[in-house]
Design an enzyme around this catalytic site. Sequence first.
Site, mmCIF file in Angstrom:
data_model
loop_
_atom_site.group_PDB
_atom_site.id
_atom_site.type_symbol
_atom_site.label_atom_id
_atom_site.label_comp_id
_atom_site.label_asym_id
_atom_site.label_seq_id
_atom_site.Cartn_x
_atom_site.Cartn_y
_atom_site.Cartn_z
ATOM 1 N NE ARG A 147 -4.710 -7.349 -6.538
ATOM 2 C CZ ARG A 147 -3.939 -6.973 -5.505
ATOM 3 N NH1 ARG A 147 -4.360 -6.049 -4.655
ATOM 4 N NH2 ARG A 147 -2.761 -7.518 -5.316
ATOM 5 C CE LYS A 183 -4.184 -1.724 2.116
ATOM 6 N NZ LYS A 183 -3.972 -2.985 1.405
ATOM 7 C CG ASP A 220 -2.639 -3.752 -2.007
ATOM 8 O OD1 ASP A 220 -2.323 -4.511 -2.946
ATOM 9 O OD2 ASP A 220 -2.575 -4.088 -0.815
ATOM 10 N N GLY A 226 -13.673 -3.278 -4.353
ATOM 11 C CA GLY A 226 -13.386 -2.110 -3.517
ATOM 12 C C GLY A 226 -13.831 -2.352 -2.093
HETATM 13 C C1 FAD Z 1 -6.431 -10.596 -4.053
HETATM 14 C C2 FAD Z 1 -7.285 -9.444 -3.619
HETATM 15 C C3 FAD Z 1 -6.740 -8.184 -3.566
HETATM 16 C C4 FAD Z 1 -7.528 -7.101 -3.169
HETATM 17 N N1 FAD Z 1 -6.997 -5.834 -3.200
HETATM 18 C C5 FAD Z 1 -7.793 -4.787 -2.928
HETATM 19 C C6 FAD Z 1 -7.322 -3.452 -3.089
HETATM 20 O O1 FAD Z 1 -6.176 -3.207 -3.478
HETATM 21 N N2 FAD Z 1 -8.164 -2.430 -2.777
HETATM 22 C C7 FAD Z 1 -9.457 -2.653 -2.359
HETATM 23 O O2 FAD Z 1 -10.187 -1.690 -2.122
HETATM 24 N N3 FAD Z 1 -9.915 -3.913 -2.189
HETATM 25 C C8 FAD Z 1 -9.136 -4.973 -2.474
HETATM 26 N N4 FAD Z 1 -9.630 -6.239 -2.345
HETATM 27 C C9 FAD Z 1 -10.934 -6.467 -1.655
HETATM 28 C C10 FAD Z 1 -12.095 -6.390 -2.616
HETATM 29 O O3 FAD Z 1 -12.252 -5.077 -3.064
HETATM 30 C C11 FAD Z 1 -13.406 -6.847 -1.946
HETATM 31 O O4 FAD Z 1 -13.652 -6.046 -0.834
HETATM 32 C C12 FAD Z 1 -13.391 -8.299 -1.481
HETATM 33 O O5 FAD Z 1 -12.705 -9.110 -2.372
HETATM 34 C C13 FAD Z 1 -14.830 -8.856 -1.372
HETATM 35 O O6 FAD Z 1 -15.487 -8.750 -2.592
HETATM 36 P P1 FAD Z 1 -15.760 -9.977 -3.598
HETATM 37 O O7 FAD Z 1 -15.270 -9.560 -4.938
HETATM 38 O O8 FAD Z 1 -15.189 -11.208 -3.071
HETATM 39 O O9 FAD Z 1 -17.326 -10.024 -3.768
HETATM 40 P P2 FAD Z 1 -18.520 -10.114 -2.725
HETATM 41 O O10 FAD Z 1 -19.741 -10.013 -3.559
HETATM 42 O O11 FAD Z 1 -18.338 -9.150 -1.614
HETATM 43 O O12 FAD Z 1 -18.388 -11.582 -2.144
HETATM 44 C C14 FAD Z 1 -18.592 -12.751 -2.915
HETATM 45 C C15 FAD Z 1 -18.528 -13.952 -1.972
HETATM 46 O O13 FAD Z 1 -17.203 -14.059 -1.424
HETATM 47 C C16 FAD Z 1 -17.235 -14.426 -0.062
HETATM 48 N N5 FAD Z 1 -16.656 -13.315 0.734
HETATM 49 C C17 FAD Z 1 -16.348 -12.078 0.301
HETATM 50 N N6 FAD Z 1 -15.791 -11.356 1.289
HETATM 51 C C18 FAD Z 1 -15.754 -12.151 2.375
HETATM 52 C C19 FAD Z 1 -15.286 -11.967 3.717
HETATM 53 N N7 FAD Z 1 -14.740 -10.825 4.110
HETATM 54 N N8 FAD Z 1 -15.406 -13.009 4.558
HETATM 55 C C20 FAD Z 1 -15.941 -14.187 4.176
HETATM 56 N N9 FAD Z 1 -16.408 -14.407 2.908
HETATM 57 C C21 FAD Z 1 -16.320 -13.414 2.037
HETATM 58 C C22 FAD Z 1 -18.678 -14.673 0.268
HETATM 59 O O14 FAD Z 1 -18.936 -16.048 0.035
HETATM 60 C C23 FAD Z 1 -19.423 -13.825 -0.738
HETATM 61 O O15 FAD Z 1 -20.704 -14.292 -1.012
HETATM 62 C C24 FAD Z 1 -8.882 -7.321 -2.793
HETATM 63 C C25 FAD Z 1 -9.430 -8.601 -2.880
HETATM 64 C C26 FAD Z 1 -8.674 -9.654 -3.313
HETATM 65 C C27 FAD Z 1 -9.319 -10.986 -3.449
#
Ligand code: FAD
Length: 290
Positions: A162, A78, A112, A166
Amino acid sequence: MDRLPAARRFVRRFVAGPALEDALGVAARLNADGVDAAITHLGENVVTIADAARAADAYLEVLDETARRRLGAVPSLKLTHLGLDLGDDACRANLERVAARGLAARTLVWIDMESSAYTDRTLDLYGRLHPTYSNLACVVQSYLRRTEQDVEGLIEIGATVRLCKGAYREPPQLAFPDKRDVDLSYARSLDRLLSADALARGVYPAFATHDERLIGRAREQARAGGVAADRYEVQMLYGIRHDLHAPLRSAGLRLRVLVPYGEDWYGYFMRRLAERPANLAFFFRQVFRG
Ligand SMILES: Cc1cc2nc3c(=O)[nH]c(=O)nc-3n(C[C@H](O)[C@H](O)[C@H](O)COP(=O)(O)OP(=O)(O)OC[C@H]3O[C@@H](n4cnc5c(N)ncnc54)[C@H](O)[C@@H]3O)c2cc1C
Protein backbone atom coordinates in the site's frame (compact mmCIF):
# COMPACT_ATOMS: atom_id res chain seq x y z
CA MET A 1 -14.56 14.64 24.26
CA ASP A 2 -16.08 11.27 25.02
CA ARG A 3 -18.79 12.90 27.13
CA LEU A 4 -19.85 15.48 24.52
CA PRO A 5 -22.55 14.10 22.21
CA ALA A 6 -21.49 16.50 19.42
CA ALA A 7 -17.88 15.28 19.65
CA ARG A 8 -19.00 11.64 19.63
CA ARG A 9 -21.09 12.29 16.54
CA PHE A 10 -18.11 13.81 14.77
CA VAL A 11 -15.87 10.88 15.69
CA ARG A 12 -18.48 8.58 14.16
CA ARG A 13 -17.88 10.28 10.83
CA PHE A 14 -14.51 8.50 10.67
CA VAL A 15 -15.07 5.49 12.96
CA ALA A 16 -17.74 2.83 12.33
CA GLY A 17 -18.55 2.49 16.04
CA PRO A 18 -17.28 0.89 19.23
CA ALA A 19 -17.90 -2.77 18.32
CA LEU A 20 -16.78 -5.19 15.60
CA GLU A 21 -20.44 -5.55 14.68
CA ASP A 22 -20.44 -1.86 13.65
CA ALA A 23 -17.49 -2.39 11.28
CA LEU A 24 -19.03 -5.57 9.85
CA GLY A 25 -22.26 -3.67 9.14
CA VAL A 26 -20.33 -0.95 7.27
CA ALA A 27 -18.33 -3.61 5.38
CA ALA A 28 -21.56 -5.32 4.29
CA ARG A 29 -22.96 -2.02 3.01
CA LEU A 30 -19.74 -1.27 1.12
CA ASN A 31 -19.74 -4.78 -0.38
CA ALA A 32 -23.30 -4.25 -1.58
CA ASP A 33 -21.96 -1.29 -3.60
CA GLY A 34 -19.10 -3.39 -5.01
CA VAL A 35 -16.49 -1.94 -2.63
CA ASP A 36 -14.19 -4.14 -0.50
CA ALA A 37 -13.28 -3.30 3.08
CA ALA A 38 -10.23 -3.41 5.33
CA ILE A 39 -11.12 -3.55 9.03
CA THR A 40 -8.97 -1.90 11.69
CA HIS A 41 -9.48 -2.51 15.40
CA LEU A 42 -8.34 0.82 16.82
CA GLY A 43 -5.42 0.79 19.21
CA GLU A 44 -1.68 1.41 19.22
CA ASN A 45 1.38 1.39 21.50
CA VAL A 46 0.01 -1.13 24.00
CA VAL A 47 2.07 -1.47 27.18
CA THR A 48 1.23 -4.98 28.39
CA ILE A 49 1.65 -8.40 26.82
CA ALA A 50 -1.97 -9.15 27.73
CA ASP A 51 -3.24 -6.12 25.75
CA ALA A 52 -1.11 -7.13 22.75
CA ALA A 53 -2.52 -10.66 22.86
CA ARG A 54 -6.06 -9.26 23.13
CA ALA A 55 -5.45 -7.12 20.03
CA ALA A 56 -4.35 -10.23 18.09
CA ASP A 57 -7.45 -12.07 19.36
CA ALA A 58 -9.63 -9.23 18.07
CA TYR A 59 -8.09 -9.65 14.61
CA LEU A 60 -8.71 -13.41 14.71
CA GLU A 61 -12.34 -12.57 15.38
CA VAL A 62 -12.31 -10.13 12.43
CA LEU A 63 -11.04 -12.95 10.20
CA ASP A 64 -13.53 -15.51 11.53
CA GLU A 65 -16.54 -13.21 11.29
CA THR A 66 -15.74 -11.89 7.82
CA ALA A 67 -15.30 -15.49 6.59
CA ARG A 68 -18.52 -16.65 8.30
CA ARG A 69 -20.49 -13.80 6.72
CA ARG A 70 -18.63 -14.13 3.39
CA LEU A 71 -17.68 -10.47 3.43
CA GLY A 72 -15.10 -8.94 1.11
CA ALA A 73 -13.05 -7.63 4.03
CA VAL A 74 -9.50 -8.10 5.33
CA PRO A 75 -7.74 -6.96 8.52
CA SER A 76 -5.41 -3.96 8.58
CA LEU A 77 -3.41 -3.82 11.82
CA LYS A 78 -0.70 -1.85 13.57
CA LEU A 79 2.37 -3.62 14.95
CA THR A 80 2.50 -1.43 18.08
CA HIS A 81 -1.03 -2.68 18.80
CA LEU A 82 0.35 -6.23 18.65
CA GLY A 83 3.14 -5.35 21.09
CA LEU A 84 6.07 -3.98 19.03
CA ASP A 85 7.04 -1.68 21.93
CA LEU A 86 7.32 -4.77 24.14
CA GLY A 87 9.86 -6.48 21.88
CA ASP A 88 10.08 -8.05 18.43
CA ASP A 89 9.39 -11.58 19.68
CA ALA A 90 6.09 -10.79 21.40
CA CYS A 91 4.89 -8.83 18.39
CA ARG A 92 6.04 -11.45 15.90
CA ALA A 93 4.21 -14.23 17.76
CA ASN A 94 0.97 -12.22 17.69
CA LEU A 95 1.41 -11.28 14.04
CA GLU A 96 2.08 -14.90 13.09
CA ARG A 97 -1.14 -15.99 14.80
CA VAL A 98 -3.13 -13.52 12.70
CA ALA A 99 -1.14 -14.16 9.50
CA ALA A 100 -1.57 -17.96 9.81
CA ARG A 101 -5.34 -17.67 10.29
CA GLY A 102 -5.47 -15.27 7.32
CA LEU A 103 -3.39 -17.63 5.16
CA ALA A 104 -5.74 -20.52 5.93
CA ALA A 105 -8.68 -18.32 4.91
CA ARG A 106 -6.77 -17.02 1.81
CA THR A 107 -7.12 -13.49 3.16
CA LEU A 108 -4.60 -10.67 3.01
CA VAL A 109 -3.46 -9.12 6.29
CA TRP A 110 -2.27 -5.53 5.91
CA ILE A 111 0.43 -4.23 8.26
CA ASP A 112 -0.08 -0.46 8.59
CA MET A 113 2.98 1.77 8.74
CA GLU A 114 3.35 3.92 11.86
CA SER A 115 5.84 6.69 12.69
CA SER A 116 9.43 6.58 11.41
CA ALA A 117 10.52 5.17 14.79
CA TYR A 118 9.07 1.86 13.56
CA THR A 119 9.79 1.87 9.81
CA ASP A 120 12.90 -0.35 9.90
CA ARG A 121 11.45 -2.86 12.35
CA THR A 122 8.16 -3.04 10.47
CA LEU A 123 9.74 -3.60 7.05
CA ASP A 124 12.24 -6.02 8.56
CA LEU A 125 9.50 -8.13 10.16
CA TYR A 126 7.50 -8.02 6.94
CA GLY A 127 10.53 -9.16 4.91
CA ARG A 128 11.24 -12.04 7.30
CA LEU A 129 7.63 -13.30 7.41
CA HIS A 130 6.71 -12.74 3.76
CA PRO A 131 8.29 -16.00 2.48
CA THR A 132 6.09 -18.00 4.91
CA TYR A 133 2.99 -15.80 4.86
CA SER A 134 2.51 -14.64 1.30
CA ASN A 135 -0.80 -13.12 2.45
CA LEU A 136 1.01 -10.38 4.43
CA ALA A 137 0.92 -6.92 2.90
CA CYS A 138 2.87 -3.83 3.90
CA VAL A 139 2.70 -0.05 3.66
CA VAL A 140 5.11 2.70 2.62
CA GLN A 141 4.70 6.46 3.06
CA SER A 142 5.70 8.86 0.28
CA TYR A 143 6.55 11.66 2.75
CA LEU A 144 9.62 9.74 3.90
CA ARG A 145 12.82 10.47 1.99
CA ARG A 146 13.81 6.77 2.22
CA THR A 147 10.63 5.43 0.63
CA GLU A 148 11.72 5.22 -3.02
CA GLN A 149 14.58 3.00 -1.90
CA ASP A 150 12.21 0.88 0.23
CA VAL A 151 9.93 0.52 -2.79
CA GLU A 152 12.81 -0.98 -4.79
CA GLY A 153 13.43 -3.55 -2.04
CA LEU A 154 9.72 -4.43 -1.95
CA ILE A 155 9.59 -4.80 -5.74
CA GLU A 156 12.48 -7.25 -5.53
CA ILE A 157 10.51 -9.57 -3.25
CA GLY A 158 7.23 -9.19 -5.18
CA ALA A 159 5.44 -7.60 -2.23
CA THR A 160 1.85 -6.54 -1.81
CA VAL A 161 2.28 -2.83 -1.06
CA ARG A 162 0.00 0.00 0.00
CA LEU A 163 1.38 3.39 -0.97
CA CYS A 164 0.11 6.27 1.18
CA LYS A 165 1.37 9.80 1.82
CA GLY A 166 1.93 9.33 5.57
CA ALA A 167 0.02 10.60 8.58
CA TYR A 168 2.56 11.21 11.39
CA ARG A 169 4.54 14.29 12.39
CA GLU A 170 8.09 13.69 11.16
CA PRO A 171 11.29 15.81 11.23
CA PRO A 172 12.47 17.39 7.93
CA GLN A 173 15.64 15.25 7.89
CA LEU A 174 13.40 12.20 7.44
CA ALA A 175 10.30 13.50 5.67
CA PHE A 176 9.63 16.10 2.96
CA PRO A 177 8.19 19.16 4.72
CA ASP A 178 6.64 20.48 1.49
CA LYS A 179 3.41 18.80 0.37
CA ARG A 180 4.39 19.20 -3.29
CA ASP A 181 7.47 17.02 -2.72
CA VAL A 182 5.32 14.42 -0.92
CA ASP A 183 3.00 14.31 -3.94
CA LEU A 184 5.91 14.08 -6.41
CA SER A 185 7.46 11.28 -4.39
CA TYR A 186 4.07 9.52 -4.37
CA ALA A 187 3.86 9.83 -8.17
CA ARG A 188 7.35 8.37 -8.66
CA SER A 189 6.65 5.37 -6.39
CA LEU A 190 3.26 4.87 -8.06
CA ASP A 191 4.98 4.68 -11.46
CA ARG A 192 7.51 2.14 -10.15
CA LEU A 193 4.87 -0.04 -8.48
CA LEU A 194 2.84 -0.17 -11.70
CA SER A 195 5.87 -0.78 -13.94
CA ALA A 196 6.04 -3.96 -16.03
CA ASP A 197 9.14 -5.00 -14.09
CA ALA A 198 7.35 -4.73 -10.69
CA LEU A 199 4.21 -6.51 -11.86
CA ALA A 200 6.29 -9.30 -13.45
CA ARG A 201 7.81 -9.93 -10.01
CA GLY A 202 4.33 -10.35 -8.51
CA VAL A 203 3.93 -6.92 -6.93
CA TYR A 204 0.31 -6.02 -6.10
CA PRO A 205 0.04 -2.27 -5.48
CA ALA A 206 -2.71 -0.51 -3.55
CA PHE A 207 -2.89 3.26 -3.90
CA ALA A 208 -4.27 4.62 -0.66
CA THR A 209 -5.22 8.21 -1.33
CA HIS A 210 -8.18 10.53 -1.83
CA ASP A 211 -6.09 12.70 -4.13
CA GLU A 212 -7.95 12.67 -7.44
CA ARG A 213 -4.87 13.66 -9.42
CA LEU A 214 -2.91 10.69 -8.12
CA ILE A 215 -5.81 8.28 -8.60
CA GLY A 216 -6.03 9.63 -12.16
CA ARG A 217 -2.33 9.01 -12.62
CA ALA A 218 -2.68 5.39 -11.45
CA ARG A 219 -5.49 4.84 -13.95
CA GLU A 220 -3.51 6.49 -16.74
CA GLN A 221 -0.33 4.51 -16.00
CA ALA A 222 -2.31 1.27 -15.82
CA ARG A 223 -4.05 2.03 -19.11
CA ALA A 224 -0.79 2.96 -20.86
CA GLY A 225 0.96 -0.17 -19.55
CA GLY A 226 -1.95 -2.50 -20.36
CA VAL A 227 -2.28 -3.39 -16.67
CA ALA A 228 -5.49 -5.33 -15.97
CA ALA A 229 -7.94 -3.75 -13.52
CA ASP A 230 -7.52 -6.65 -11.06
CA ARG A 231 -3.72 -6.16 -10.77
CA TYR A 232 -4.00 -3.12 -8.49
CA GLU A 233 -6.50 -1.29 -6.27
CA VAL A 234 -7.35 2.11 -4.87
CA GLN A 235 -7.95 2.44 -1.13
CA MET A 236 -9.73 5.13 0.86
CA LEU A 237 -10.66 5.81 4.46
CA TYR A 238 -14.17 5.47 5.86
CA GLY A 239 -15.85 8.87 5.96
CA ILE A 240 -13.62 10.55 3.38
CA ARG A 241 -14.55 11.28 -0.26
CA HIS A 242 -17.43 8.82 -0.31
CA ASP A 243 -18.60 10.70 -3.42
CA LEU A 244 -15.72 9.14 -5.38
CA HIS A 245 -16.77 5.53 -4.73
CA ALA A 246 -19.48 5.22 -7.36
CA PRO A 247 -17.57 6.89 -10.24
CA LEU A 248 -14.45 4.82 -9.53
CA ARG A 249 -16.44 1.61 -9.37
CA SER A 250 -18.29 2.46 -12.59
CA ALA A 251 -14.93 3.04 -14.24
CA GLY A 252 -14.07 -0.57 -13.33
CA LEU A 253 -11.51 0.20 -10.60
CA ARG A 254 -11.04 -2.10 -7.63
CA LEU A 255 -11.79 -0.07 -4.51
CA ARG A 256 -11.26 -0.87 -0.82
CA VAL A 257 -12.28 1.29 2.12
CA LEU A 258 -10.54 1.07 5.47
CA VAL A 259 -13.13 0.87 8.26
CA PRO A 260 -11.92 1.46 11.82
CA TYR A 261 -13.86 0.43 14.91
CA GLY A 262 -13.24 0.36 18.65
CA GLU A 263 -13.08 2.56 21.72
CA ASP A 264 -9.46 3.60 21.33
CA TRP A 265 -10.14 6.15 18.58
CA TYR A 266 -8.19 9.14 19.89
CA GLY A 267 -4.92 8.77 17.91
CA TYR A 268 -6.66 7.81 14.67
CA PHE A 269 -9.21 10.61 14.98
CA MET A 270 -6.53 13.22 15.74
CA ARG A 271 -4.58 12.20 12.62
CA ARG A 272 -7.73 12.70 10.52
CA LEU A 273 -8.31 16.14 12.08
CA ALA A 274 -4.69 17.17 11.58
CA GLU A 275 -4.74 16.20 7.89
CA ARG A 276 -7.25 18.86 7.09
CA PRO A 277 -7.61 22.17 8.93
CA ALA A 278 -11.21 22.44 7.66
CA ASN A 279 -12.04 19.34 9.77
CA LEU A 280 -10.82 21.10 12.88
CA ALA A 281 -12.94 24.20 12.22
CA PHE A 282 -15.97 22.01 11.49
CA PHE A 283 -15.33 19.96 14.63
CA PHE A 284 -15.20 23.00 16.90
CA ARG A 285 -18.30 24.52 15.31
CA GLN A 286 -20.18 21.26 15.98
CA VAL A 287 -18.95 20.95 19.56
CA PHE A 288 -19.77 24.53 20.51
CA ARG A 289 -23.14 24.35 18.81
CA GLY A 290 -23.76 21.08 20.70
C1 FAD B 1 -6.70 3.01 3.07
C2 FAD B 1 -5.71 3.92 3.73
C3 FAD B 1 -4.76 3.38 4.56
C4 FAD B 1 -3.82 4.22 5.18
N1 FAD B 1 -2.82 3.67 5.94
C5 FAD B 1 -1.86 4.47 6.44
C6 FAD B 1 -0.74 3.92 7.11
O1 FAD B 1 -0.60 2.70 7.27
N2 FAD B 1 0.20 4.78 7.61
C7 FAD B 1 0.09 6.14 7.45
O2 FAD B 1 0.98 6.87 7.89
N3 FAD B 1 -0.98 6.68 6.82
C8 FAD B 1 -1.94 5.89 6.30
N4 FAD B 1 -2.99 6.44 5.63
C9 FAD B 1 -3.21 7.92 5.68
C10 FAD B 1 -2.47 8.63 4.58
O3 FAD B 1 -1.09 8.56 4.82
C11 FAD B 1 -2.88 10.12 4.50
O4 FAD B 1 -2.63 10.73 5.72
C12 FAD B 1 -4.35 10.33 4.16
O5 FAD B 1 -4.81 9.40 3.25
C13 FAD B 1 -4.57 11.73 3.53
O6 FAD B 1 -3.80 11.88 2.39
P1 FAD B 1 -4.35 11.80 0.88
O7 FAD B 1 -3.50 10.83 0.15
O8 FAD B 1 -5.78 11.52 0.88
O9 FAD B 1 -3.98 13.19 0.24
P2 FAD B 1 -4.27 14.69 0.68
O10 FAD B 1 -3.54 15.51 -0.32
O11 FAD B 1 -3.97 14.90 2.12
O12 FAD B 1 -5.83 14.84 0.47
C14 FAD B 1 -6.46 14.79 -0.80
C15 FAD B 1 -7.93 15.13 -0.61
O13 FAD B 1 -8.56 14.11 0.19
C16 FAD B 1 -9.48 14.66 1.11
N5 FAD B 1 -8.99 14.38 2.48
C17 FAD B 1 -7.79 13.88 2.84
N6 FAD B 1 -7.73 13.71 4.17
C18 FAD B 1 -8.91 14.11 4.67
C19 FAD B 1 -9.45 14.17 5.99
N7 FAD B 1 -8.75 13.76 7.05
N8 FAD B 1 -10.71 14.63 6.13
C20 FAD B 1 -11.44 15.03 5.07
N9 FAD B 1 -10.97 15.00 3.79
C21 FAD B 1 -9.73 14.56 3.60
C22 FAD B 1 -9.53 16.13 0.81
O14 FAD B 1 -10.56 16.34 -0.14
C23 FAD B 1 -8.18 16.41 0.19
O15 FAD B 1 -8.19 17.52 -0.66
C24 FAD B 1 -3.89 5.62 4.96
C25 FAD B 1 -4.84 6.15 4.09
C26 FAD B 1 -5.73 5.33 3.45
C27 FAD B 1 -6.68 5.93 2.48
